[in-house]
Design a protein around this motif. Structure first.
Motif, PDB file in Angstrom:
ATOM      1  N   VAL A   1       0.837  -1.198   0.000  1.00 14.91           N
ATOM      2  CA  VAL A   1       0.000   0.000   0.000  1.00 14.91           C
ATOM      3  C   VAL A   1       0.872   1.248   0.000  1.00 14.91           C
ATOM      4  O   VAL A   1       0.600   2.216  -0.726  1.00 14.91           O
ATOM      5  CB  VAL A   1      -0.948  -0.004   1.217  1.00 14.91           C
ATOM      6  CG1 VAL A   1      -1.666   1.335   1.352  1.00 14.91           C
ATOM      7  CG2 VAL A   1      -1.961  -1.142   1.091  1.00 14.91           C
ATOM      8  N   GLY A   2       1.931   1.227   0.783  1.00  8.82           N
ATOM      9  CA  GLY A   2       2.843   2.369   0.806  1.00  8.82           C
ATOM     10  C   GLY A   2       3.469   2.631  -0.551  1.00  8.82           C
ATOM     11  O   GLY A   2       3.583   3.783  -0.985  1.00  8.82           O
ATOM     12  N   GLY A   3       3.856   1.552  -1.241  1.00  7.86           N
ATOM     13  CA  GLY A   3       4.445   1.706  -2.564  1.00  7.86           C
ATOM     14  C   GLY A   3       3.464   2.274  -3.574  1.00  7.86           C
ATOM     15  O   GLY A   3       3.814   3.112  -4.413  1.00  7.86           O
ATOM     16  N   ILE A   4       2.209   1.826  -3.490  1.00  8.05           N
ATOM     17  CA  ILE A   4       1.180   2.324  -4.414  1.00  8.05           C
ATOM     18  C   ILE A   4       0.902   3.798  -4.161  1.00  8.05           C
ATOM     19  O   ILE A   4       0.822   4.604  -5.102  1.00  8.05           O
ATOM     20  CB  ILE A   4      -0.110   1.497  -4.262  1.00  8.05           C
ATOM     21  CG1 ILE A   4       0.135   0.059  -4.726  1.00  8.05           C
ATOM     22  CG2 ILE A   4      -1.257   2.118  -5.058  1.00  8.05           C
ATOM     23  CD1 ILE A   4      -0.959  -0.901  -4.330  1.00  8.05           C
ATOM     24  N   LEU A   5       0.770   4.178  -2.887  1.00 10.50           N
ATOM     25  CA  LEU A   5       0.490   5.577  -2.559  1.00 10.50           C
ATOM     26  C   LEU A   5       1.643   6.489  -2.977  1.00 10.50           C
ATOM     27  O   LEU A   5       1.419   7.640  -3.358  1.00 10.50           O
ATOM     28  CB  LEU A   5       0.214   5.726  -1.065  1.00 10.50           C
ATOM     29  CG  LEU A   5      -1.045   5.037  -0.531  1.00 10.50           C
ATOM     30  CD1 LEU A   5      -1.187   5.288   0.971  1.00 10.50           C
ATOM     31  CD2 LEU A   5      -2.290   5.500  -1.273  1.00 10.50           C
TER      32      LEU A   5
END
Length: 312
Positions: free
Chosen positions: A184-188
């Motif tokens: 999720v952090g990478g996507i955001l």
């Protein structure tokens, strides 16, 4: 709704809701900018195995439960995802053997995690930033740009294989939960607000409680208690719509341990008052409240312009 067709990425943490920790800040960051709520499931059959539960709940999410319970394989044929949703191209990524078979039956292009990167057989072996880039590539997003064409309109990532014994499964889920947080952090980070990708990527994060047979935790119930009905209009409190299908009451609704869902697409989805990815925060501040799990895919299909109307 976006002014151009979106592409959908679904991250499904199967059985991981119990392992969410306040320290998983990327989940909280997503929840704080997303539309949050719950998806209710039917009660589990008493004799159901863990692997059977995985497939059954996935079938409900796809509104394909009738196909799941048809054991004969001959009397009916469930239309494929493409047939049901205006030619939608969909991929399922999972390591669960039974789920791969069922997904193929529904018309998904089925991949497993070692298909993303050669010679990597476990999710945790794959660097999160590399996996994020590959998932976005499948959807036609590359180097911050939206390509004119994509391999898929929807990519459904199932994390949690359901094939381990309980002790091993709990440990694996705790580890996978940290990995989901990193994804999720990478996507955001890539889909920054205002970027070309952010307005075209519809992201759904689902977290389920896994095997649930009895309601032994009132703190995980979506029912509104008497103490919570503080309004002067409480006497008019209506039957919540998630308990209905059309004009008829649903015969089997599990009011406890729902799937937690956060959906985000920049400048498209509503922003709630939620600050943390947690059951309590979703119940108190989430705007989506409760919807049946079998309506989920219909909503996503509408967002990617593959259904003629919301909830179709």
């Amino acid at each position: 709704m976006a002014d151009k067709p979106s592409r959908a990425l679904i991250l499904y943490g199967d059985g991981m809701a119990r392992f969410i920790e306040p320290s998983q800040t990327h989940l909280n960051s997503l929840a704080s900018r997303a539309s949050c709520g719950f998806l209710t499931l039917p009660n589990a059959p008493s004799s159901e195995s863990e692997d059977e539960r995985v497939v059954r709940e996935f079938a409900v999410l796809l509104d394909a439960y009738e196909s799941y319970i048809d054991k004969s394989g001959n009397t009916t044929r469930m239309p494929t995802i493409s047939e049901r949703f205006m030619g939608m191209k969909a991929s399922l990524i999972t390591n669960n053997t039974s789920l791969k078979s069922f997904g193929a039956k529904l018309g998904f292009s089925v991949l497993q995690f070692d298909d993303l990167i050669e010679n990597k057989h476990s999710l945790v072996e794959l660097p999160a930033n590399v996996v994020v880039a590959e998932l976005l590539r499948l959807l036609g997003f590359k180097e911050g740009k939206t390509l004119d064409t994509s391999d898929y309109d929807l990519v459904f990532v199932h994390i949690g294989d359901g094939e381990k014994v309980i002790g091993e499964r709990n440990k694996a889920n705790a580890n996978d939960m940290e990995y989901v947080n990193a994804l999720v952090g990478g996507i955001l980070q890539i889909a920054q607000p205002g970027s070309e990708i952010s307005s075209r990527l519809h992201l759904s994060l689902l977290m389920s409680f896994g095997d649930v047979f009895v309601d032994n935790d009132p703190n995980l119930s979506v029912l509104i208690t008497k103490d919570e009905k503080t309004s002067d209009l409480s006497i008019l409190f209506p039957r919540q719509s998630y308990t209905m299908r059309g004009e008829n009451p649903r015969k089997d609704v599990r009011h406890h341990c729902p799937i937690l869902i956060a959906q985000w697409q920049y400048a498209v989805t509503r922003k709630d008052m939620v600050e943390a990815f947690s059951f309590r925060d979703f119940k108190e501040h989430g705007g989506n409240l409760v919807i049946p799990a079998d309506r989920f895919l219909h909503e996503v299909a509408f967002k990617v312009w593959k259904a003629p109307k919301y909830g179709a």
